[in-house]
Design an enzyme around this catalytic site. Structure first.
Site, PDB file in Angstrom:
ATOM      1  N   ASP A   1      65.287  12.588  42.458  1.00 44.02           N
ATOM      2  CA  ASP A   1      66.101  13.527  43.009  1.00 44.02           C
ATOM      3  C   ASP A   1      65.117  14.663  43.614  1.00 44.02           C
ATOM      4  O   ASP A   1      64.445  15.298  42.800  1.00 44.02           O
ATOM      5  CB  ASP A   1      67.042  14.503  42.226  1.00 44.02           C
ATOM      6  CG  ASP A   1      68.350  13.697  41.869  1.00 44.02           C
ATOM      7  OD1 ASP A   1      68.325  12.639  41.936  1.00 44.02           O
ATOM      8  OD2 ASP A   1      69.539  14.259  41.648  1.00 44.02           O
TER       9      ASP A   1
ATOM     10  N   LYS B   1      72.128  15.130  49.096  1.00 43.50           N
ATOM     11  CA  LYS B   1      72.690  15.741  47.989  1.00 43.50           C
ATOM     12  C   LYS B   1      72.544  17.169  48.431  1.00 43.50           C
ATOM     13  O   LYS B   1      71.636  17.788  49.087  1.00 43.50           O
ATOM     14  CB  LYS B   1      71.681  15.547  46.738  1.00 43.50           C
ATOM     15  CG  LYS B   1      72.048  16.457  45.472  1.00 43.50           C
ATOM     16  CD  LYS B   1      71.308  15.975  44.261  1.00 43.50           C
ATOM     17  CE  LYS B   1      71.217  17.234  43.258  1.00 43.50           C
ATOM     18  NZ  LYS B   1      70.453  16.764  41.881  1.00 43.50           N
TER      19      LYS B   1
ATOM     20  N   LYS C   1      75.724  13.103  47.031  1.00 38.00           N
ATOM     21  CA  LYS C   1      75.846  13.870  45.635  1.00 38.00           C
ATOM     22  C   LYS C   1      76.140  15.214  45.737  1.00 38.00           C
ATOM     23  O   LYS C   1      75.260  16.108  46.077  1.00 38.00           O
ATOM     24  CB  LYS C   1      74.766  13.279  44.992  1.00 38.00           C
ATOM     25  CG  LYS C   1      74.571  14.061  43.680  1.00 38.00           C
ATOM     26  CD  LYS C   1      73.510  13.722  42.645  1.00 38.00           C
ATOM     27  CE  LYS C   1      73.399  14.423  41.541  1.00 38.00           C
ATOM     28  NZ  LYS C   1      72.230  14.105  40.668  1.00 38.00           N
TER      29      LYS C   1
END
Lengths: 312, 288
Positions: free
Chosen positions: A143, A208, A244
């Site tokens: 991430d 995300k 996400k």
């Protein structure tokens, strides 16, 4: 719209991808809360949401022991063995090898934040080295945070080049690009950043919403902007990008509402954990609590469920 | 010029706010002469669930208050009732009480709050203890509030009985979700407005109106409620006892078919405070 950066480059980008109708988005997402999801559909949604959780602990006080208990929780969320494991555990790079010991060889992935999370304010070489180290330690997913400073300064090429460099550093690991929507200030910017990321990441990678470290996290509104960006990108190029939302999703009811947004915007193909995830920690126990309520018919007390890690 | 009548939409007091039922359902309330008076929220098990969440959230903060402060707040609640006594008496007369009986009930309700306000910083001295043990330990027992308490009030004395059941539970730092009388809910609606101005933190007392048949089973099985104090008929008592056994909660059931004198001195007691307390005993080593 903010005038902190040269609007010309943003406007050039928006003229390609189209701007966001803010009022339309807000009105659309307000409707999602009115859908009535009951019985079998609710059960399916709750179980699916469990399989989409990236069970997260991102705190300075994380220890190998705490990560170990997080991993056990991810593998076997509740006493009831029919409840599936979560999608992944999400930890800091230094904890990747500890997490890998517990979930290696199972369906639970190890995701690691990297690139000087959460600010991203480190030299690119340092950020890339962090990614490589996490992947070498066994991280299945990375991430990363984008360079918001460069984005707001209108240096879009720099933002994209950095993401591309991280893609390369990831190797076989899946990449999730954190836009940190709370710092992007407008829906137009969120859409623009989504496209900058999607143009350089690979099919199956994710975008995300946030780090969970700022005041404003995932909302239905910015989730919707990003889902529509994914849809438009998919229709134009055929490349399917995952999504996400992270931070601020604490209740099962919220999670179901987010799943409704996915279903109605992207369709069933995105309703699985290869394309949609929740970055959360306290959400999992509320999902378990509602599943137990559906099983027994009795409302449950929150303390009946083992603690995982509380971060966001 | 004639004015249009400005009627009030009754709402229930949950989590420090005035809410309608999430179901949006209401049922009509008629006065003693049979004329329509108001639409009362018909709360559902989901409203009960939300109320329990609100009560659980308010619990730790309320229990952490000093006993002295809880006493002040209960006394102030009594002041609020006293100041609006005529309004409460009018609400009781809706159910057919005579003006004299209504005034007597309001006065008794205020006195009951003052009674328990006095107990807040005293019950621990009587219920806690230092226990003699045959080993070098300092052994003592202290009380703790149980948590969220469910209360089901009877139809008679709709104000006094409700307060008689609620007050001892909150005296010790419990928080309460109470179902008011279905037939005479209006005094509870007004009580909610007084709770809101009494310094009692939001969520400590949550009042629901609605039908017992719909809500009693959920009171019984909700695992987050730690105790139930209910005036119930034989069938309800069975439901409550069975549900409570499943979730291991304490029950004190008062028989609805046996008349209770809510005005009596016996209706208020230290024992009523004890009903919603847990006892914690500590063995502390002492040097020789």
């Amino acid at each position: 719209m903010s005038v902190r950066y040269p609007t010309s480059s943003l406007q050039a980008l928006l003229s390609q991808i189209g701007p966001v109708d803010q009022v339309g988005i807000d009105e659309r997402v307000a409707k999602y809360g009115t859908r009535s999801i009951k019985k079998a559909a609710k059960l399916w949604g709750l179980r699916t949401a469990v399989t989409m959780v990236d069970l997260t602990t991102l705190e300075g006080k994380d220890t190998p022991g705490k990560v170990a208990s997080l991993c056990q929780k991810a593998l076997r969320p509740a006493d009831d063995a029919s409840i599936p494991p979560t999608a992944a555990v999400c930890v800091y790079p230094s904890m990747v090898r500890h997490a890998k010991k517990h979930v290696g060889g199972t369906s639970v992935k190890v995701a690691s934040v990297a690139t000087a999370f959460p600010s991203g304010q480190a030299p690119l070489s340092t950020r890339l080295a962090e990614v490589r180290a996490a992947v070498a330690d066994g991280a299945d997913e990375i991430d990363m945070v984008i360079n918001r400073g460069a984005f707001l300064a209108g240096e879009f090429a720099e933002v994209q080049d950095e993401i591309a460099a991280v893609v390369e550093a990831c190797g076989r690991a899946t990449l999730k690009v954190i836009l940190e929507v709370s710092e992007l200030e407008s829906y137009d910017n969120i859409r623009a950043a989504s496209f900058l990321a999607m143009q350089v990441i690979r099919p199956g990678d994710f975008i995300k919403t946030s780090t969970g470290k700022t005041s404003l996290n995932a909302t239905l509104g910015n989730n919707q902007v990003m889902l529509e960006a994914i849809r438009d990108h998919y229709l134009a190029t055929g490349v399917a990008i995952g999504m996400k939302p992270a931070g601020g999703i604490r209740t099962a009811k919220q999670a179901l509402t987010f799943l409704i947004a996915v279903k109605e915007t992207l369709g069933d193909a995105w309703l699985n954990n290869t394309r949609y995830r929740f970055g959360a920690s306290s959400l999992l126990n509320d999902l378990l609590r509602q599943l137990e309520k559906e099983r027994t018919g009795a409302y449950q007390a929150p303390y009946s469920f083992s603690e995982s890690a509380e971060s966001y | 010029m004639t004015r249009l009548p400005i009627t009030k939409t009754p709402k229930v007091y949950v989590g420090g706010a005035f809410i309608r039922s999430e179901s949006a359902r209401v049922y009509p309330l008629h006065d003693a002469s049979g004329a329509f008076y108001a639409n009362i929220p018909q709360c559902t098990r989901k409203d009960l669930r939300n109320a329990v969440e609100a009560a659980a959230k308010a619990g730790p903060g309320w229990a952490r208050r000093t006993a002295y402060n809880r006493g002040q707040i209960l006394y102030r609640l009594g002041e609020m009732l006293e100041a609006r006594a005529s309004e409460l008496a009018a609400a009781l007369q809706l159910g057919g009480a005579t003006p004299a009986a209504a005034a007597r009930e309001v006065a008794a309700a205020v006195d009951r709050l003052v009674y328990y306000a006095g107990w807040t910083d005293k019950y621990e001295s009587l219920l806690g203890s230092v226990n003699p043990v045959a080993a070098p330990y300092f052994n003592f027992t202290v009380t703790e509030p149980m948590g969220v308490v469910g209360i089901i009030a009877p139809d008679e004395c709709p104000l006094l009985a409700l307060i008689t059941l609620i007050a001892p539970a909150i005296t010790s730092g419990n928080t309460v979700v109470a179902l008011a009388s279905s037939k005479q809910p209006y005094p509870a609606i007004l009580l909610g407005e007084m709770l809101a101005t009494s310094d009692l933190p939001g969520g400590v007392v949550n009042l629901l109106t609605g039908f017992r048949k719909e809500l009693v089973p959920t009171f019984a099985t909700h695992a987050h409620l730690r105790a139930l104090i209910a005036v119930a008929d034989p069938e309800e008592r069975k439901t409550l006892a069975l549900g409570a056994a499943d979730s291991v909660k304490r029950v004190r059931l008062i028989k609805a078919e046996v008349a209770t004198d809510w005005f009596a001195d016996a209706a208020q007691s230290l024992q009523a405070i004890r009903d919603t307390l847990e006892f914690k005993t500590t063995w502390h080593p002492v040097g020789t």
